[in-house]
Design a protein around this motif. Structure first.
Motif, PDB file in Angstrom:
ATOM      1  N   MET A   1       0.842  -1.189   0.000  1.00  0.00           N
ATOM      2  CA  MET A   1       0.000   0.000   0.000  1.00  0.00           C
ATOM      3  C   MET A   1       0.882   1.245   0.000  1.00  0.00           C
ATOM      4  O   MET A   1       1.760   1.393   0.852  1.00  0.00           O
ATOM      5  N   GLY A   2       0.682   2.132  -0.966  1.00  0.00           N
ATOM      6  CA  GLY A   2       1.499   3.320  -1.078  1.00  0.00           C
ATOM      7  C   GLY A   2       1.169   4.352  -0.013  1.00  0.00           C
ATOM      8  O   GLY A   2       0.091   4.335   0.588  1.00  0.00           O
ATOM      9  N   LYS A   3       2.091   5.273   0.193  1.00  0.00           N
ATOM     10  CA  LYS A   3       1.894   6.314   1.201  1.00  0.00           C
ATOM     11  C   LYS A   3       0.705   7.216   0.856  1.00  0.00           C
ATOM     12  O   LYS A   3      -0.023   7.667   1.744  1.00  0.00           O
ATOM     13  N   GLN A   4       0.525   7.509  -0.449  1.00  0.00           N
ATOM     14  CA  GLN A   4      -0.588   8.359  -0.840  1.00  0.00           C
ATOM     15  C   GLN A   4      -1.917   7.695  -0.514  1.00  0.00           C
ATOM     16  O   GLN A   4      -2.831   8.347  -0.008  1.00  0.00           O
ATOM     17  N   CYS A 131      -4.952 -10.571   7.460  1.00  0.00           N
ATOM     18  CA  CYS A 131      -3.580 -10.064   7.420  1.00  0.00           C
ATOM     19  C   CYS A 131      -3.290  -9.629   5.992  1.00  0.00           C
ATOM     20  O   CYS A 131      -3.222 -10.453   5.091  1.00  0.00           O
ATOM     21  N   GLU A 132      -3.134  -8.335   5.774  1.00  0.00           N
ATOM     22  CA  GLU A 132      -2.957  -7.825   4.430  1.00  0.00           C
ATOM     23  C   GLU A 132      -1.636  -8.309   3.859  1.00  0.00           C
ATOM     24  O   GLU A 132      -0.595  -8.256   4.498  1.00  0.00           O
ATOM     25  N   HIS A 162       7.675  -6.679   2.902  1.00  0.00           N
ATOM     26  CA  HIS A 162       7.866  -5.581   3.858  1.00  0.00           C
ATOM     27  C   HIS A 162       7.781  -4.271   3.105  1.00  0.00           C
ATOM     28  O   HIS A 162       8.564  -4.016   2.191  1.00  0.00           O
ATOM     29  N   ASP A 163       6.806  -3.427   3.434  1.00  0.00           N
ATOM     30  CA  ASP A 163       6.629  -2.147   2.750  1.00  0.00           C
ATOM     31  C   ASP A 163       6.948  -0.961   3.636  1.00  0.00           C
ATOM     32  O   ASP A 163       6.682   0.177   3.284  1.00  0.00           O
ATOM     33  N   GLY A 164       7.525  -1.212   4.833  1.00  0.00           N
ATOM     34  CA  GLY A 164       7.892  -0.120   5.714  1.00  0.00           C
ATOM     35  C   GLY A 164       6.789   0.369   6.604  1.00  0.00           C
ATOM     36  O   GLY A 164       6.993   1.263   7.409  1.00  0.00           O
TER      37      GLY A 164
END
Length: 434
Positions: A1-4, A131-132, A162-164
């Motif tokens: 999932m992006g930050k935006q 769990c996404e 892992h996307d942070g």
């Protein structure tokens, strides 16, 4: 999932996001500033600045993009947001939106499931959380009173990506791994006229327990005892409808459950809405809440018996260790057992506040969960006895020292070390991943 997308979801979930919360959610000041500037230029979000309150709201283009990315996931929530559009001219109602947004941001940072894709709809027959990234589901609460509540979460299929974000496998700790979900006020009110005057920001389901969440900002919040008692009754009914009614022992508190010879499912007994989570901007707010007399009009918060437990959490500090100590009876019991080995238990008495005694016979109190009723009773006992020691997390020590007085000595713990301890010993004891 992006930050935006995360930012769009955050604004959609709360109606209006305070400007300072964007950086709090995303974690980077420079990146957040650049992202906000770009999203404003593209017409995705707008700035609402009036009466000293600054917050971001979704524009029509932003709502459309969110619906394209999430499908029908946010359709109901965005429809509910249209009903609060008139609040832009009412500062007090806008301030209530800011409270909801801050509570949402706090639990997002804590790793609690906050997105609709991670949890089932509120008051569904079975609480199922996703769990996404893994595509697998696990349930919170077990309808079988003879089953082990944690067995549903034992193999929940955490993905390796892992996307942070706080919700990825690498950064996820026991709070999320053992099952937790947070519902905002818009999700559980759902147009119910009887719930309009409640000041609750949402409901937290965690470790087989339910708690009503409030955010006090940097001050004492307005408090109507009769109204909030009705909210407590609603939370109790919601907890029962979520499948907790078969695993509840009303006489067993989380502080004593680990000591009793009880089956595993009773050690995770839900508190049927009998707990409240009070979130404030910093630890100084706790002092004002504990010493509050309700104000000269009697319409401000004061410690009462609406809820059996009041837990305070500070937004400036990492409260993961505190949340485990407050709501996970097995992790809390493990920590208490380890700490108790250092002190003499003395003569155990019913309703005794002291958790142990040092070599000089000075009472020692465990205060790291910041349960406010207990803190008030400890202060009264210290006033009578004249001396005592208390164990807390390091960021709690200064405030508790001010509250208890000079006769109390602080014994601080490092939250990181506590998390290592609970993630290893407590997790292994339950067959969970450290």
């Amino acid at each position: 999932m992006g930050k935006q997308e995360i930012l769009l979801r955050a604004i959609a979930a709360c109606g209006e996001l305070p400007c300072g919360m964007a950086e709090y959610i995303l974690g980077s000041k420079s990146y957040t500033a650049a992202l906000i500037t770009r999203m404003k230029k593209e017409g995705l979000i707008g700035l609402r600045w009036k009466d000293g309150l600054r917050g971001y709201v979704l524009c029509a283009k932003g709502r459309k993009e969110l619906l394209i990315k999430t499908g029908a996931e946010y359709r109901t929530l965005l429809a509910a947001m249209e009903n609060v559009a008139h609040t832009q001219k009412e500062p007090q109602k806008r301030l209530r939106l800011h409270r909801v947004a801050k509570a949402w941001a706090y639990f997002y940072r804590m790793g609690v499931c906050v997105f609709p894709s991670e949890k089932s709809a509120f008051l569904s027959e079975k609480r199922v959380y996703r769990c996404e990234g893994s595509g697998q589901n696990y349930s919170l609460g077990n309808s079988d009173p003879g089953g082990d509540w944690n067995s549903d979460c034992k193999n929940n299929g955490w993905g390796d990506d892992h996307d942070g974000s706080p919700h990825s496998k690498k950064d996820t700790d026991a709070v999320t791994a053992y099952g937790s979900a947070y519902y905002t006020a818009f999700e559980f009110k759902n147009g119910n006229e009887q719930l309009r005057s409640f000041r609750a920001c949402g409901m937290l389901f965690i470790h087989g327990q339910a708690a009503v969440v409030y955010h006090t900002l940097d001050r004492r919040m307005r408090w109507a005892r009769k109204t909030e008692r009705t909210m407590q009754g609603f939370a109790e009914q919601a907890s029962a409808r979520c499948g907790y009614q078969e695993t509840v022992d009303m006489e067993m508190s989380p502080r004593t459950a680990w000591r009793q010879d009880a089956p595993p499912y009773l050690k995770n007994a839900a508190r049927l809405g009998g707990a409240a989570v009070m979130i404030g901007d910093d630890m100084d707010v706790l002092l004002s809440l504990l010493e509050s007399d309700g104000g000269h009009k009697g319409d401000l918060f004061t410690l009462d018996d609406v809820y059996e437990y009041y837990y305070y959490f500070s937004m400036k500090d990492d409260g993961k260790a505190q949340m485990l100590a407050a709501f996970d009876t097995e992790a809390s019991g493990c920590l208490r057992n380890i700490l108790s080995q250092t002190f003499d238990k003395g003569r155990e008495r019913e309703y005794a506040l002291a958790d142990g005694y040092d070599e000089d016979g000075t009472p020692v109190y465990f205060c790291y969960d910041l349960e406010m009723h207990r803190l008030a009773r400890i202060k009264q006992e210290l006033f009578v006895q004249g001396a005592g020691k208390f164990i807390c997390l390091d960021y709690q020590a200064e405030t508790l020292k001010k509250y208890f007085g000079e006769e109390a000595e602080a014994l601080p713990l490092l939250p990181g070390k506590v998390m290592e301890l609970l993630g290893g010993a407590a997790g292994a004891a339950r067959g969970m991943r450290p």
